[in-house]
Design a protein around this motif. Structure first.
Motif, PDB file in Angstrom:
ATOM      1  N   LEU A   7       0.670  -1.265   0.100  1.00  0.00           N
ATOM      2  CA  LEU A   7       0.026   0.040  -0.081  1.00  0.00           C
ATOM      3  C   LEU A   7       0.950   1.064  -0.041  1.00  0.00           C
ATOM      4  O   LEU A   7       0.363   2.031  -0.733  1.00  0.00           O
ATOM      5  N   PHE A   8       1.883   1.212   0.609  1.00  0.00           N
ATOM      6  CA  PHE A   8       2.798   2.344   0.675  1.00  0.00           C
ATOM      7  C   PHE A   8       3.361   2.961  -0.808  1.00  0.00           C
ATOM      8  O   PHE A   8       3.338   3.755  -1.083  1.00  0.00           O
ATOM      9  N   ILE A 297      -7.612   7.879   0.895  1.00  0.00           N
ATOM     10  CA  ILE A 297      -7.852   6.412   1.340  1.00  0.00           C
ATOM     11  C   ILE A 297      -6.361   5.873   2.046  1.00  0.00           C
ATOM     12  O   ILE A 297      -6.453   5.397   2.944  1.00  0.00           O
ATOM     13  N   LEU A 298      -5.462   5.918   0.984  1.00  0.00           N
ATOM     14  CA  LEU A 298      -4.082   5.119   1.135  1.00  0.00           C
ATOM     15  C   LEU A 298      -3.493   5.938   2.610  1.00  0.00           C
ATOM     16  O   LEU A 298      -2.729   5.509   3.408  1.00  0.00           O
ATOM     17  N   ALA A 299      -3.678   7.298   2.314  1.00  0.00           N
ATOM     18  CA  ALA A 299      -2.798   8.346   3.320  1.00  0.00           C
ATOM     19  C   ALA A 299      -3.473   8.113   4.698  1.00  0.00           C
ATOM     20  O   ALA A 299      -2.753   7.977   5.711  1.00  0.00           O
ATOM     21  N   PHE A 305      -1.760   3.212  10.803  1.00  0.00           N
ATOM     22  CA  PHE A 305      -1.075   2.332  11.125  1.00  0.00           C
ATOM     23  C   PHE A 305       0.512   2.703  11.721  1.00  0.00           C
ATOM     24  O   PHE A 305       1.365   2.231  11.962  1.00  0.00           O
ATOM     25  N   MET A 306       0.512   4.044  11.454  1.00  0.00           N
ATOM     26  CA  MET A 306       1.839   4.659  11.631  1.00  0.00           C
ATOM     27  C   MET A 306       3.047   4.240  10.976  1.00  0.00           C
ATOM     28  O   MET A 306       4.101   4.013  11.174  1.00  0.00           O
ATOM     29  N   VAL A 312       5.111   9.566   4.702  1.00  0.00           N
ATOM     30  CA  VAL A 312       3.430   9.745   4.363  1.00  0.00           C
ATOM     31  C   VAL A 312       3.392  11.240   4.587  1.00  0.00           C
ATOM     32  O   VAL A 312       2.668  11.825   3.748  1.00  0.00           O
ATOM     33  N   VAL A 313       3.628  11.712   5.785  1.00  0.00           N
ATOM     34  CA  VAL A 313       3.191  13.172   5.892  1.00  0.00           C
ATOM     35  C   VAL A 313       3.819  13.928   4.817  1.00  0.00           C
ATOM     36  O   VAL A 313       3.410  14.999   4.749  1.00  0.00           O
TER      37      VAL A 313
END
Length: 370
Positions: A7-8, A297-299, A305-306, A312-313
């Motif tokens: 997903l990442f 959605i993915l973000a 889940f950190m 991501v941020v």
């Protein structure tokens, strides 16, 4: 963890796709300067199709009739109205010689079909240059006809303008409607800018009558209630014959819907034509919406889940920067600057609404235009 890893990387790909759309595609329009054209003063026919629009005609028609333009007529089409629309038209005609009325009766084969009424109006127009708007629209200036018609040339036979909505103070729905209008305009103006015109809005659109007849009018999609604007441009528009006009004197302003129910029904009708777009347009539009949807959605999933949250941020921040840069630039061009503080919230709401409309349209299709 493997799932989160996958997903990442999908999230990184989706962010890159969003960057491509906003920076590369939409940036062409955002960072371009409006092309000023000299007035040509060519004879032009303004065409307004009205169905049960008596009150709106009383309010907005004077702004059309009082345009600062030397040679134009106004073709008013009464599309089988049940109110006093025809009487209002006749009242104005008694005061203005420039008005021509086309009174359309219901015909079973074309019942409720705006395209049939428009075709009769186009046939009645005496001029080759046609400018379209709606009965609930008001030009932002007396130079609307002059600005839009100035962009016709020997090669450009279709001119796409911007149709805004009135601002209603304190209404979140109004801001959402105007944001959707801004984002949609960002797309169709940008695609036209790069030579891929795919739609326009009938609130502010101009083309030559000969272009209409060469395309056999609306015959290729006469079975659909909507599409007199977007499907027509999608069918015949190309890099050579289509251009845009976005000077602020060329805008029109329409009355927006005031309830979510009415607005969603309107959007369902508009979106129902998209499956008739050319394949290349459908691919680009679907890719944009899917990447926009998946980004958030993915973000949210990865942050919950950190998982590699610092990256991501950073990607969210990067995306917000180019989103604000492009949409912010367009909001200034299209006079929608008051939307800037709420952009991320409006985007999330719009994504949810569009998903709901997509599911709803799979189950049933909206009917008549009024």
């Amino acid at each position: 963890m493997l799932i989160l890893e996958v997903l990442f990387y999908i999230f990184i790909l989706v962010t890159a796709i969003q960057a491509f759309f906003y920076i590369i595609l939409f940036g062409r329009f955002s960072f371009s300067k409006p092309q000023e054209q000299k007035p040509k003063n060519s004879p032009i026919s303004v065409i307004i199709c009205a169905k049960n629009e008596a009150e709106n005609l009383k309010e907005f028609l004077p702004s059309i009739l009082n345009q600062d333009y030397p040679n134009f007529e106004v073709v008013l089409i009464n599309d089988s109205s049940k109110d006093d629309t025809l009487e209002v038209m006749e009242h104005f005609k008694s005061q203005f010689n420039s008005i021509k009325i086309v009174n359309v009766k219901n015909i079973e084969a074309f019942w409720g079909n705006k395209k049939y009424a428009l075709t009769l109006g186009i046939k009645a127009a005496k001029n080759n240059f046609l400018l379209f708007t709606d009965a609930d629209c008001k030009p932002t200036s007396k130079h609307w006809i002059s600005e839009m018609s100035s962009h016709f040339s020997n090669t450009k036979s279709i001119v796409i303008g911007y149709g805004a909505y009135q601002k209603i103070k304190g209404s979140f729905l109004n801001k959402l409607i105007r944001f959707e209008t801004l984002l949609t305009a960002t797309q169709y103006l940008s695609y036209t800018k790069i030579g891929l015109p795919y739609m326009a809005v009938g609130r502010n659109l101009a083309y030559r009558s000969e272009t209409f007849y060469e395309a056999r009018g609306f015959m290729n999609h006469i079975d659909l209630n909507s599409g007199d604007d977007d499907l027509f441009v999608n069918e015949i528009g190309n890099s050579k014959n289509t251009t845009i006009c976005v000077s602020k004197n060329s805008f029109t302003i329409s009355k927006p819907k005031t309830t979510f129910k009415d607005w969603i029904l309107q959007k369902r009708r508009h979106i129902s034509t998209a499956n008739r777009y050319k394949t290349k347009h459908k691919v680009l539009l679907t890719l944009f919406y899917c990447s926009q949807f998946l980004f958030w959605i993915l973000a949210i999933a990865l942050l919950s889940f950190m998982f590699k949250w610092q990256i991501v941020v950073s990607l969210i921040t990067f995306r917000l920067i180019f989103f604000y840069t492009i949409i912010g630039s367009n909001s200034k061009k299209l006079d929608e600057k008051d939307l800037l503080p709420l952009l991320p919230i409006l985007e999330l709401f719009l994504i949810v609404v569009q998903f709901f409309i997509f599911i709803k349209n799979l189950k049933s299709k909206p009917n008549h235009w009024k």
